[in-house]
Design a protein around this motif. Sequence first.
Motif, short mmCIF file in Angstrom:
data_model
loop_
_atom_site.label_atom_id
_atom_site.label_comp_id
_atom_site.label_asym_id
_atom_site.label_seq_id
_atom_site.Cartn_x
_atom_site.Cartn_y
_atom_site.Cartn_z
N LEU A 266 62.89 44.96 51.67
CA LEU A 266 62.90 43.51 51.54
C LEU A 266 62.60 43.20 50.08
O LEU A 266 61.54 43.57 49.56
CB LEU A 266 61.83 42.88 52.44
CG LEU A 266 61.82 41.35 52.44
CD1 LEU A 266 63.01 40.80 53.20
CD2 LEU A 266 60.52 40.81 53.02
N LEU A 267 63.52 42.52 49.41
CA LEU A 267 63.35 42.17 48.01
C LEU A 267 62.77 40.76 47.92
O LEU A 267 63.30 39.82 48.50
CB LEU A 267 64.69 42.22 47.27
CG LEU A 267 65.51 43.50 47.45
CD1 LEU A 267 66.85 43.39 46.74
CD2 LEU A 267 64.72 44.69 46.92
N MET A 268 61.68 40.63 47.15
CA MET A 268 61.00 39.34 47.07
C MET A 268 60.49 39.13 45.66
O MET A 268 60.08 40.09 44.98
CB MET A 268 59.82 39.31 48.06
CG MET A 268 59.11 37.97 48.17
SD MET A 268 57.67 38.05 49.28
CE MET A 268 58.46 38.36 50.86
N ASN A 269 60.54 37.88 45.21
CA ASN A 269 59.97 37.56 43.92
C ASN A 269 58.47 37.87 43.92
O ASN A 269 57.77 37.60 44.89
CB ASN A 269 60.20 36.07 43.62
CG ASN A 269 59.81 35.70 42.22
OD1 ASN A 269 58.64 35.75 41.87
ND2 ASN A 269 60.78 35.36 41.40
N ALA A 270 57.99 38.41 42.80
CA ALA A 270 56.58 38.81 42.71
C ALA A 270 55.63 37.63 42.94
O ALA A 270 54.55 37.78 43.51
CB ALA A 270 56.31 39.46 41.35
N ARG A 271 56.05 36.43 42.49
CA ARG A 271 55.19 35.25 42.68
C ARG A 271 55.09 34.89 44.16
O ARG A 271 54.02 34.53 44.66
CB ARG A 271 55.74 34.08 41.88
CG ARG A 271 55.58 34.24 40.37
CD ARG A 271 56.11 33.02 39.64
NE ARG A 271 57.56 32.89 39.78
CZ ARG A 271 58.44 33.52 39.00
NH1 ARG A 271 58.03 34.32 38.03
NH2 ARG A 271 59.74 33.37 39.18
N ASP A 272 56.21 34.97 44.88
CA ASP A 272 56.18 34.70 46.32
C ASP A 272 55.32 35.73 47.04
O ASP A 272 54.58 35.40 47.97
CB ASP A 272 57.60 34.72 46.89
CG ASP A 272 58.40 33.48 46.49
OD1 ASP A 272 57.76 32.42 46.28
OD2 ASP A 272 59.63 33.59 46.38
N ALA A 273 55.46 36.98 46.61
CA ALA A 273 54.66 38.03 47.24
C ALA A 273 53.17 37.78 47.02
O ALA A 273 52.35 37.94 47.94
CB ALA A 273 55.07 39.38 46.67
N GLU A 274 52.83 37.37 45.82
CA GLU A 274 51.41 37.10 45.52
C GLU A 274 50.91 35.93 46.37
O GLU A 274 49.79 35.95 46.89
CB GLU A 274 51.26 36.79 44.03
CG GLU A 274 49.82 36.63 43.60
CD GLU A 274 49.72 36.38 42.10
OE1 GLU A 274 50.78 36.40 41.42
OE2 GLU A 274 48.61 36.16 41.63
N ARG A 275 51.77 34.90 46.52
CA ARG A 275 51.39 33.74 47.34
C ARG A 275 51.13 34.14 48.78
O ARG A 275 50.24 33.61 49.44
CB ARG A 275 52.51 32.70 47.27
CG ARG A 275 52.28 31.45 48.10
CD ARG A 275 53.29 30.38 47.75
NE ARG A 275 54.67 30.79 47.95
CZ ARG A 275 55.30 30.75 49.13
NH1 ARG A 275 54.65 30.33 50.20
NH2 ARG A 275 56.56 31.15 49.23
N LEU A 276 51.91 35.12 49.25
CA LEU A 276 51.74 35.60 50.64
C LEU A 276 50.75 36.75 50.75
O LEU A 276 50.60 37.35 51.81
CB LEU A 276 53.10 36.05 51.18
CG LEU A 276 54.16 34.96 51.35
CD1 LEU A 276 55.51 35.56 51.69
CD2 LEU A 276 53.74 33.96 52.42
#
Length: 827
Positions: free
Chosen positions: A764-774
């Motif tokens: 699953l590819l995700m922006n690092a900022r979104d990952a940090e938010r989650l």
Amino acid sequence: MPRIVIDNREIDVAPGTKVIHAAEQLGIMIPRFCYHPALGSVGACRICAVNFLDGPVKGIQMSCMVNAADGMVVSTADAQAMDFRKQVVEWLMMNHPHDCPVCDEGGHCLLQEMTISGGHGRRRYSGLKRTYMDQFLGPLIQQEMNRCIHCYRCARFYQEITGYRDFGVLRIGSRTSYGRFSEGALESPFSGNLADICPTGVFTDKPARYKGRRWDFERSPSVCIHCSLGCHTVVSARYREIVRQEAGINPTVNGHFICDRGRYGFYYANLESRPRKALIEGRPESRHEALQYIFDKLKAIETGFGTQAVAGLGASRSSLETQAMLLKICRANQWREPAYFIDAALGATVKAAQSGLSLQTAVSLGQVVNADVILVVGADPVNEAPMLALELNKAHRKGANIVVMDPRPVELPFEFNQVPVAPQQLARYLGRLMTDTVTREAARTVGVAALSRYDALCADSEPLPAFWEEMKTVARALCESKHPLIICGTAVVPPTLPALSADFAMGLKVMEKASGLFYLLPGPNAYGAGLLSMSPNAFEQIIADIEADRVRALIVVESDLFRFVSDKARLSRALDRLSLLVVLDYIHSDLLKKAHVVLPVETIYEAGGVFINQEARAQMIAPVFKGGVPILQTGGGAHPPRDYGVNAAEGDGFPAWLTLACLADKTLSPDRSAVRKELWQWMRNTVPELNNLPQMNSFPPDGVRLLATVRAFDRNSFDETMSTRACLEPSTGLMLISVDRTFGTEVLSRLSPCLHALEKPAALLMNARDAERLKLADGDRITLELKSGSVEVMLCTSNHMADGVCFISGAEALVWECSGTSNAVEG
């Protein structure tokens, strides 16, 4: 133009033409090892020596390094030149092993030919031969380094043409070798070309090793069907199986090379699991019995529920003949209009792209290299159409400025600028670029619809979320360019983007720029499917009508529904309601388990057919062999059965279009030639865009462009709420989209065993900022709760992708579960 005399024959050539190429134009083949038309000159091997008798250059010179000039008199058969070349061959053979009988290159080896033609037959040097340790380079290429003559073709191709750097020159002097710093699979998705480009047997096609010599094979030119580009290939068959596929040379499309997905994607045609016998309710029966069963069932359904109770479903991997025959029989029998796209949004995007192509702007793959500014919008070249990445690298080497506007973390083998824009924002960014680059007057010249869209874009005063400063640089580059090119994908973009891209390209053309437009389409014959598709929503309507018992019979042609439909439970329930499900296919799929009748059909290698690529180029593919079960399977490893006959053994397949003709005419043994002739005429008379289709027996090798009469797509006929992409809207703050990979997701090449080792793990590819938010981190295991169940994958974060969107990519086991679905993302 310089006039040159070669072997007493005069020729005028273009300025800058090398003498070796000028000789080719006269039909004189000067020996060469390091020289290759796609690589150019390097003067490393010294085998192309000729004698310059008169003119600005005198004496023995390398013909690949000297430009033809006025007054040159050249002799290729001069005694001094021939003696020079003979000495070179002897030097090269000093270390070369005499293993031609077990070398796969034997029989079409340049070194072998030059050695024999040069008269070398005895090794005078009594010292030991130089030897190397071979490297493991992955599942596709076998290295035999002892055969190397140090021509440098391999390293130049790999680094200069493909742009990858993990393979190159190692060590120095007489110990020079070619390989990787450490053993491992080659990273380039074009590595298979090493087997074609090597003039000896250093790099050979590993899966095809020891399958035979060229003179053993049934060989035929063909066209790749593993993406929409339509690259030319040469196919070899032996003992009723395809054993090898090489690059075909076509300067207009693919030049001299193909990608590894195309080269090794043919193994589906040889699989033991391939449907070979007709099945009725799972029981093997003869084709005639299966057809008679279908005739009786269809008659009962038409009598009881009307002709509209029968529906058909086609696919973008079918030939044009098959797609057209499906439409023809549906209309002849007053059945429902067939569906060709499962994803309504994708179908609408394809039709919009067709409307946008024109003779003024459409460019072929071979013309990409001419662009000086290239804007790639919503496309991931390496994963969707690898050969496009190779052509982009050529343009980059010529100095082109390449900008990619895509939400995914796109990777290309050269430096480029990426603007990670979310899918729903792509049209706004492209529109803002257009209004900053193209004048309103130019938009007015393009047309009323273009002007209307232009004015709507100008009225959008809402500031763009980010990256606008970077986009200003792109706008300036487009304003200053002479040959701008817009490449527009269709996989992750909204249906409005192709039309906007077309307006942009035409607007630049009006402003006296040699602009071009290049689309990527979702399948080898998506263009043909788009021409014949009357409504992008047809598939959804068929499913709804099955659920309402308005459709009782469904004929599915070369389409694996369970792979592409997101709500599999609903699809399964709908199929269970049918009185008759007929499946025509040449690959095994889960749909076959649901079918009341399975009719095996032939692949392109047996049936041939016409495919239309993404630039509207219709290309005819000739059959390679007659088909039948491979001898390796019929013999079980021993001698095959001694049954003699005129037909291919165990060959129970028809072309899909001929099988459909049987269903329409209720006939068991149709006249193949007459049916095809009638179908051809029907296509030309019924589909305006196919009016220019040449006669079957006069199809040009380069194909024919079908751009003169493409109908405009009426977007009002497309209801976006019916799209399966509508469910991609974010419900928990993230949009989830499934995307293709180079290996493992394309429907046919994923069946090639030799490519399985190159598939990247599902992720699953995700922006690092979104990952940090989650509160997630790179490498975490993620559980996705989807409509069809839960899926666990690894998380890969990136700073080079759009916010608010994540992509799922990976191997076959994952794609079917996630295609076209979105829902919660949970840690």
